[in-house]
Design an enzyme around this catalytic site. Sequence first.
Site, mmCIF file in Angstrom:
data_model
loop_
_atom_site.group_PDB
_atom_site.id
_atom_site.type_symbol
_atom_site.label_atom_id
_atom_site.label_comp_id
_atom_site.label_asym_id
_atom_site.label_seq_id
_atom_site.Cartn_x
_atom_site.Cartn_y
_atom_site.Cartn_z
ATOM 1 N N CYS A 103 46.785 76.597 29.552
ATOM 2 C CA CYS A 103 45.641 76.632 30.466
ATOM 3 C C CYS A 103 46.098 76.831 31.912
ATOM 4 O O CYS A 103 45.394 77.458 32.705
ATOM 5 C CB CYS A 103 44.811 75.353 30.339
ATOM 6 S SG CYS A 103 45.785 73.838 30.459
ATOM 7 N N HIS B 186 44.904 69.113 32.210
ATOM 8 C CA HIS B 186 44.232 70.379 31.943
ATOM 9 C C HIS B 186 44.070 71.140 33.257
ATOM 10 O O HIS B 186 43.882 70.541 34.314
ATOM 11 C CB HIS B 186 42.860 70.104 31.312
ATOM 12 C CG HIS B 186 42.132 71.349 30.916
ATOM 13 N ND1 HIS B 186 42.687 72.294 30.077
ATOM 14 C CD2 HIS B 186 40.900 71.817 31.256
ATOM 15 C CE1 HIS B 186 41.819 73.286 29.914
ATOM 16 N NE2 HIS B 186 40.744 73.014 30.621
ATOM 17 N N ASN C 217 43.560 79.795 24.852
ATOM 18 C CA ASN C 217 44.647 78.847 25.088
ATOM 19 C C ASN C 217 45.547 78.812 23.862
ATOM 20 O O ASN C 217 45.084 78.575 22.754
ATOM 21 C CB ASN C 217 44.071 77.453 25.367
ATOM 22 C CG ASN C 217 45.117 76.504 25.916
ATOM 23 O OD1 ASN C 217 46.295 76.602 25.601
ATOM 24 N ND2 ASN C 217 44.686 75.568 26.740
ATOM 25 N N ASP D 261 37.505 78.297 32.590
ATOM 26 C CA ASP D 261 38.115 77.194 31.861
ATOM 27 C C ASP D 261 38.529 77.699 30.479
ATOM 28 O O ASP D 261 37.771 77.600 29.510
ATOM 29 C CB ASP D 261 37.127 76.032 31.747
ATOM 30 C CG ASP D 261 37.763 74.775 31.172
ATOM 31 O OD1 ASP D 261 38.925 74.854 30.746
ATOM 32 O OD2 ASP D 261 37.098 73.731 31.148
#
Length: 1186
Positions: free
Chosen positions: A213, A460, A208, A477
């Site tokens: 993201c 997020h 990131n 993630d």
Amino acid sequence: MTMMTPPPSLDQQEDEEMLVPHSDLVEGPQPMEVAAQVEPASTVENQTVENQQVEDPPTMKFTWTIENFSRLNTKKHYSDVFVVGGYKWRILIFPKGNNVDYLSMYLDVADSGTLPYGWSRYAQFSLGVVNQIHNKFSIRKDTQHQFNARESDWGFTSFMPLSELYDPSRGYLANDTCVIEAEVAVRKVLDYWSYDSKKETGYVGLKNQGATCYMNSLLQTLYHIPYFRKAVYHMPTTENDMPSGSIPLALQSLFYKLQYNDSSVATKELTKSFGWDTYDSFMQHDVQELNRVLCEKLEDKMKGTVVEGTIQQLFEGHHMNYIECINVEYKSTRKESFYDLQLDVKGCRDVYASFDKYVEVERLEGDNKYHAEEHGLQDAKKGVLFIDFPPVLQLQLKRFEYDFMRDTMVKINDRYEFPLQLDLDRENGKYLSPEADRSVRNLYTLHSVLVHSGGVHGGHYYAFIRPTLSEQWYKFDDERVTKEDVKRALEEQYGGEEELPQTNPGFNNTPFKFTKYSNAYMLVYIRESDKDKIICNVDEKDIAEHLRIRLKKEQEEKEDKKRYKAQAHLFTIIKVARDEDLGEQIGKDIYFDLVDHDKVRSFRIQKQTTFNVFKEEVAKEFGIPVQFQRFWIWAKRQNHTYRPNRPLTPQEETQSVGQLREVSNKTHNAELKLFLEVELGLDLHPISPPDKTKEDILLFFKLYDPEKKELRYVGRLFVKSSSKPIEILGKLDQMAGFASDEEIELYEEIKFDPCVMCEHLDKRASFRLSQIEDGDIICFQKAAPTETEEACKYPDVPSYLEYVHNRQIVHFRVLERPKEDDFCLELSKIHSYDEVVERVARRIGLDDPSKIRLTAHNCYSQQPKPQPIKYRGVDHLSDMLVHYNQTSDILYYEVLDIPLPELQGLKNLKVAFHHATKDEVVIHNIRLPKQSTVGDVINVLKTKVELSHPDAELRLLEVFYHKIYKIFPHSEKIENINDQYWTLRAEEASLLLFFYLIPEEEKNLGQHDRLIHVYHFTKETTQNQMQVQNFGEPFFLVIHEGETLAEVKVRIQKKLQVPDDEFAKWKFAFLSLGRPEYLQDTDIVSSRFQRRDVYGAWEQYLGLEHSDNAPKRAYAVNQSTADDDLLGSLACTEQQSSWQRKREFKCGKENWKWQRNEITEQSAFKGRSRGITILGDLARYSIVGL
């Protein structure tokens, strides 16, 4: 959760209580008769992911049969010990509850008391009580925990009610026997920093960059569509392309690394290829727009290649827009393509409901009839049907919507379900057009779920993907990839509300519900019939050879750097500066001190290597025999300069380089910095260095040429400390190429930080008396006559060094174009404010520098600062460029229509004039001296507007969020009017100033008459709470003693000119502090407005409740002064007049366009000179009451 034998899901499992360790610790298990058995769980076939073997965690199922259960008289009861994953476990139950009326049950680490300090283990597990009559009613609950010394057991305090457990008819006790099951999967301890995604899952994540993201989740989704990845690999790129300048190459590189790297992959090359700078990477962009732009770019690059049309083949579908007349034979159709579909979430329970709404038929009738060419206006049906769906169906869920009542974007967190299999042929193909190919089976399987966690202003993003469409899901993630189960990927991403478990179930508390802010916003489905084609094999042969070579080389370099870093503690970096380096750098790269050590030759030498061995390495590198080398150690002085301090001793040269570094380097870094002294003979070959005594001083010399404004290094000399500079003037003339009798001036360069210190050196004083020592720098120049000094801008060394020290190249940008450099100027940091604006004015050809207004640069946002620099508000250029602890080289400028000092002495007010009889409202910008009063503003306005009659009186009101907050007295100074947000930099307005003609009835108030506030409002329910939303134009109304609501309504209807049928729908309420109290026609209105102790009169008002659908009044714009600099144009609307326009917002999630009748403060302002758009929905400010 990954289980070998997953337990069945039950409705009862949804009401789970808080998971806690039991608080009552015991020394060991209580003895009890039990019949226990351990069963290995059924195995599943190992799966390979991109040829990477991923091991499943050790899993075990344990069954515990407890006889004579109701006769257990112990508070706690332990099972036998069983082993899973090499660890000892047992079950702990509280048969009568752990201080609750529920069965309490936990998983316990059996040998926690004997384990070493700091032990930890992680397990996913389920606990269950078997229903021995109907197995489907068995109760099972699952969780996960990292066990340690402080939390050696974990489970459910309120597993199930004791009343149910001990009721024989329920089936949980049969013959007084209870059967408990545990299923435990042991994983390695979850350490976030040491977690290896590749090892655990076979996949790697994406790094990131700050706020990327959202992009990472999209890229992972596209990468895991193998057919798309293969097409990207086959796009033509060349070995001369650079990834940062080519989207196809950057994407190829990224995909290759995702496929073959062992650690997370950076995306900087890709974002650079998008044209983003660092600031863009710290802002969340629109995912759907990014997806479309990326696919369009790739589609364009694929044209004329073997992969042309791939994007369309994968993602393109078609639908038909139609309008069909009901009473005549006429039908209009239009075919359109789509790459993704936007589905409504609000008001839809699942994907099928959204598709139903998508194809919903709209009837065009009444005032909305369709004009059908030769048939004229006709009743018609309007709708959409699908001609075909693409193999890869991308569904964008409209989680973000514009709320018209609040004039803001909101996130829709409603529960919205989506199936694992999506059948778009349902109900006999209700979504398909007549021309659709019915032989194609539109049955889709869910491939990925993109999730947003957070609110409308940020959050997020991550993705759940099953790359091979197997049962195994993975969560991507950012850098972390984990295995997940189908429940996590689907059900937990539906959104909606969730009920917090009760911590004290026995007290029958009301359950607390909270909104789940993590939910799906994009779904990707793959058609079953195309599955084998799309989920294809992609290997190295699909990657261009030049790309393989390039990326393998990059990987090897990365591995080399990794090894280099891992072995760094074994090596010392030695940086060797020579006369050649000083000659190359001084006057070009540097001006102060002697050398930039980052630009000299460096050697990486093992620490145990002796220095004499290192000298042999130097001899090979520079061709200087060992016996002719002498090395000096550099030292940092107290005045922050860095100079050669002393030569190494013969004893030091016998030491290892590691020892030498530690002796010479007080900062303990890995570098050793040296100066190599080499003496040359007459034939310019190296000779042995001269012996150095304490009396000898090594000096370095720089020559300055005032005419050319050049400074250069000319050499070094040894001098005796007792000698005088006058004794070496001949040598200096020779070094400079001057005549032997040339008169020269000498200066000592002492320091340059924070300011330059360069002092004249007395040629007749000894070096010792002048405190000259080893490593000092002497600058010299020809002794120039007075007339030459006047002709040269920097006649001597000190003035030149001062100039160089303060020299600053500044990039100037027009404020309206903050991303583009307009021109550059070389200025001095000590230039005054006047000198800077004069240089700018001269550069752009402006006669009056005072009309220049400058704005500083924000180094963090890479945008102009909110407020401009005031006239002579800073002393020097350096003050303009500093931003906290950073220094910028950017300034923004604008040209005003009047001088800045004059402008700063004026106050700008934007006022809206409401005519008593005309619909039009005119906006005026009035600019007056700050000491002017409201009366002065009114007098100016009277000269600009047309009054209904000559004696009409005006008043100035302050309106905020559709409420009147203040009537300004004529004597009030305008500088006291709060207009902090009405600067051109404001992005939200803080207040509106309205001029009204005062009605006659208000001029002649009776003793018992009251002047009350009247506001329009609607009610809406959000988060289970009713909220009042005001809109439209507020106004004053005189009410008389004893006047009923029915009488007041007559006057209001007449004032607002509302038709009878519409007015009959209105409701009237007395509102105090936002709470409505509805009135009846017979109520005495004045009786409700007796209290005077409320905070501000606006907190009590007569509310008119109705929908905001009245026609609107148009606003016109009138510049009362030459005011282009302050405000360009204004367009706004108000109740009682008609006007429609479009506004387009970029909200970071969707592009939103709408057309509607807008209300007063929803205005759009555009400052032409400053290039800032100001959108209504007013901000808070300090309020003064009536």
